[in-house]
Design an enzyme around this catalytic site. Structure first.
Site, PDB file in Angstrom:
ATOM      1  N   ASP A   4       3.296  -6.869  -5.547  1.00  0.00           N
ATOM      2  CA  ASP A   4       2.375  -7.396  -4.533  1.00  0.00           C
ATOM      3  C   ASP A   4       2.376  -6.498  -3.297  1.00  0.00           C
ATOM      4  OD1 ASP A   4       1.857 -10.545  -5.424  1.00  0.00           O
ATOM      5  OD2 ASP A   4       3.782  -9.730  -6.077  1.00  0.00           O
ATOM      6  N   ASP A  58       6.213  -1.754  -0.125  1.00  0.00           N
ATOM      7  CA  ASP A  58       5.555  -1.966   1.171  1.00  0.00           C
ATOM      8  C   ASP A  58       6.362  -2.851   2.107  1.00  0.00           C
ATOM      9  OD1 ASP A  58       5.024  -4.267  -0.474  1.00  0.00           O
ATOM     10  OD2 ASP A  58       3.457  -4.857   0.923  1.00  0.00           O
ATOM     11  N   ASP A 117       6.998  -1.613  -6.404  1.00  0.00           N
ATOM     12  CA  ASP A 117       6.863  -3.023  -6.077  1.00  0.00           C
ATOM     13  C   ASP A 117       5.503  -3.483  -6.616  1.00  0.00           C
ATOM     14  OD1 ASP A 117       7.330  -5.516  -4.734  1.00  0.00           O
ATOM     15  OD2 ASP A 117       6.028  -4.815  -3.116  1.00  0.00           O
TER      16      ASP A 117
END
Length: 224
Positions: free
Chosen positions: A18, A173, A16
């Protein structure tokens, strides 16, 4: 490639963006606070906005203006937010500490790696280039017509890398990252240094790995 027997099949690591590779929360927060300032509202502290960085415009607008998709003002506020963010997104955003070393080590070990993000290509592609991350592939939220937790973006990245999904590990996250990775048939890891979201209980996500720091990925792969 000297990896644990459980990871001998691994050929690629997907990340991922960000909250996993880069800390973009300060610039996302700056965009929403510009909007608040223009309306005579006080800025919100970064600590309040940071946990919502992984949700992009949706998360920032929920905190900044208490609006969500479907609200009458949401689409116009989203357009304004994205336009403002585009002018700010290089100001403070940087890779998280230790990320560059991890990416270099993966490359040295012969593993392919790439980015799969819900961020639109309009932002993701120039950011990855500007930060010189060196990703072999970048799949954005508008690349396939689907966003995570749908597996299509992850499968697209694996196809571009010419790697079977079962030979990929996806690191993110957000619970949507774990859901997307599992749906794509990939192993999954939680980047616990990321934004995670409010009240996240990452143990409930049932990822294959939980990583407190970026370098822990290398340790699990016996590359450190």
């Amino acid at each position: 490639m000297n990896v644990d027997p459980n990871w001998r099949h691994l050929r690629a690591v997907l990340f991922d963006l960000d909250g996993t590779l880069i800390d973009s929360a300060p610039d996302l927060a700056a965009a929403v606070n510009q909007m608040r300032s223009a309306r005579g509202l006080d800025p919100l502290p970064l600590a309040m906005l940071r946990p919502h960085g992984g949700s992009g415009a949706r998360g920032m607008l929920a905190q900044g203006f208490e609006v969500a998709p479907g609200h009458g003002d949401y689409d116009e506020l989203k357009r304004e937010f994205l336009d403002r963010y585009e002018t700010l997104m290089y100001d403070s955003t940087q890779p998280f500490e230790g990320i560059r070393a991890v990416l270099h080590r993966l490359t040295d070990a012969g593993l392919s790696w790439g980015v799969v993000t819900n961020k639109a290509e309009r932002f993701a592609l120039p950011l990855v280039r500007a930060l010189r991350l060196g990703a072999e592939v970048v799949v954005g939220g508008d690349t396939t017509g689907h966003t995570k937790p749908h597996p299509a973006p992850l499968l697209e990245a694996a196809q571009r890398l010419n790697v079977q999904p079962q030979a990929c590990l996806y690191v993110g996250d957000d619970v949507r990252d774990v859901m997307a990775g599992r749906a794509a048939g990939m192993a999954t890891a939680v980047a616990a240094w990321g934004y995670l979201g409010p009240d996240a209980e990452i143990q409930r996500w049932r990822a294959d790995l939980e990583l407190a720091r970026p370098d822990e990925l290398l340790k699990h792969l016996h590359l450190a």
